[in-house]
Scaffold this motif. Structure first.
Motif, short mmCIF file in Angstrom:
data_model
loop_
_atom_site.label_atom_id
_atom_site.label_comp_id
_atom_site.label_asym_id
_atom_site.label_seq_id
_atom_site.Cartn_x
_atom_site.Cartn_y
_atom_site.Cartn_z
N ALA A 85 -24.38 51.73 84.23
CA ALA A 85 -24.61 52.97 84.98
C ALA A 85 -23.68 53.05 86.18
O ALA A 85 -23.14 54.11 86.49
CB ALA A 85 -26.07 53.04 85.42
N HIS A 86 -23.47 51.92 86.85
CA HIS A 86 -22.58 51.90 88.01
C HIS A 86 -21.14 52.23 87.60
O HIS A 86 -20.43 52.91 88.34
CB HIS A 86 -22.63 50.54 88.70
CG HIS A 86 -21.76 50.46 89.90
ND1 HIS A 86 -22.07 51.08 91.08
CD2 HIS A 86 -20.57 49.85 90.10
CE1 HIS A 86 -21.12 50.85 91.96
NE2 HIS A 86 -20.20 50.10 91.38
N TYR A 101 -20.22 54.26 85.27
CA TYR A 101 -20.10 55.68 84.98
C TYR A 101 -20.37 56.57 86.19
O TYR A 101 -19.77 57.62 86.33
CB TYR A 101 -21.04 56.08 83.84
CG TYR A 101 -20.56 55.56 82.52
CD1 TYR A 101 -19.47 56.13 81.88
CD2 TYR A 101 -21.19 54.50 81.90
CE1 TYR A 101 -19.01 55.65 80.67
CE2 TYR A 101 -20.74 54.00 80.69
CZ TYR A 101 -19.64 54.58 80.08
OH TYR A 101 -19.20 54.10 78.90
N VAL A 102 -21.28 56.14 87.07
CA VAL A 102 -21.70 57.00 88.17
C VAL A 102 -20.91 56.69 89.44
O VAL A 102 -20.64 57.57 90.23
CB VAL A 102 -23.21 56.85 88.43
CG1 VAL A 102 -23.65 57.66 89.63
CG2 VAL A 102 -23.99 57.25 87.20
N ASP A 159 -23.98 53.20 93.91
CA ASP A 159 -25.05 52.22 93.75
C ASP A 159 -26.42 52.87 93.67
O ASP A 159 -27.22 52.57 92.79
CB ASP A 159 -25.05 51.24 94.92
CG ASP A 159 -23.89 50.26 94.85
OD1 ASP A 159 -23.34 50.11 93.75
OD2 ASP A 159 -23.55 49.67 95.88
N ALA A 202 -26.91 55.12 90.50
CA ALA A 202 -26.92 54.31 89.28
C ALA A 202 -28.22 53.54 89.11
O ALA A 202 -28.64 53.26 87.99
CB ALA A 202 -25.74 53.34 89.29
#
Length: 140
Positions: free
Chosen positions: A98-99, A101-102, A105, A108
């Motif tokens: 997630a980190h 792609y986003v 911190d 994500a």
């Protein structure tokens, strides 16, 4: 990633999974039976002395259980605590993905914490099946 968040999701998962920590579904013992026979030298069979059949769909998990039995660990304990371990690994891998792609911190970690508080996820990681191992590998 923020250090408090690194410790938050495993703690949430542990609290969430604690009520089902001793509950293993019956299907988990199919893999356990194959693992027990494999670890004892009878081959990867459901019944010792019978021809080998493909009775499990989770070879990596079954070999993991067999390997732990070979070292003398208890099958039920290995199923539950390995599932919980891989559940934490899945959350960590999910946070990492997630980190990527986003790139934030805090943003994500929202889906990671939501997964950790999901009651179904708490049951899934302690039910003795390969689900959490699969999720950890998938997120990686």
């Amino acid at each position: 990633m923020a250090l408090p968040l690194l410790t938050l999701h495993p703690l949430i998962l542990l609290v969430n999974a604690w009520s089902s920590i001793e509950t293993v579904v019956d299907d988990a013992f199919i893999s356990g039976r194959f693992a027990a026979h494999g670890a004892s030298g009878n081959g990867w069979v459901y019944n010792a002395g019978q021809p080998a059949i493909e009775g499990f769909s989770n070879a990596l998990w079954t070999f993991w259980l067999g390997f732990s039995l070979w070292f003398g660990l208890d099958l039920h304990t290995t199923m539950v605590w390995s599932g919980l371990f891989f559940g934490v690994c899945a959350l960590g891998a999910f946070a990492w993905a997630a980190h990527l792609y986003v790139r934030s911190d805090w943003v994500a970690w929202v889906p990671v914490v939501l997964l950790a508080v999901d009651p179904h996820f708490g049951v899934v990681v302690t039910n003795g099946l390969e689900s959490s191992m699969y999720m950890a590998l998938l997120f990686l």
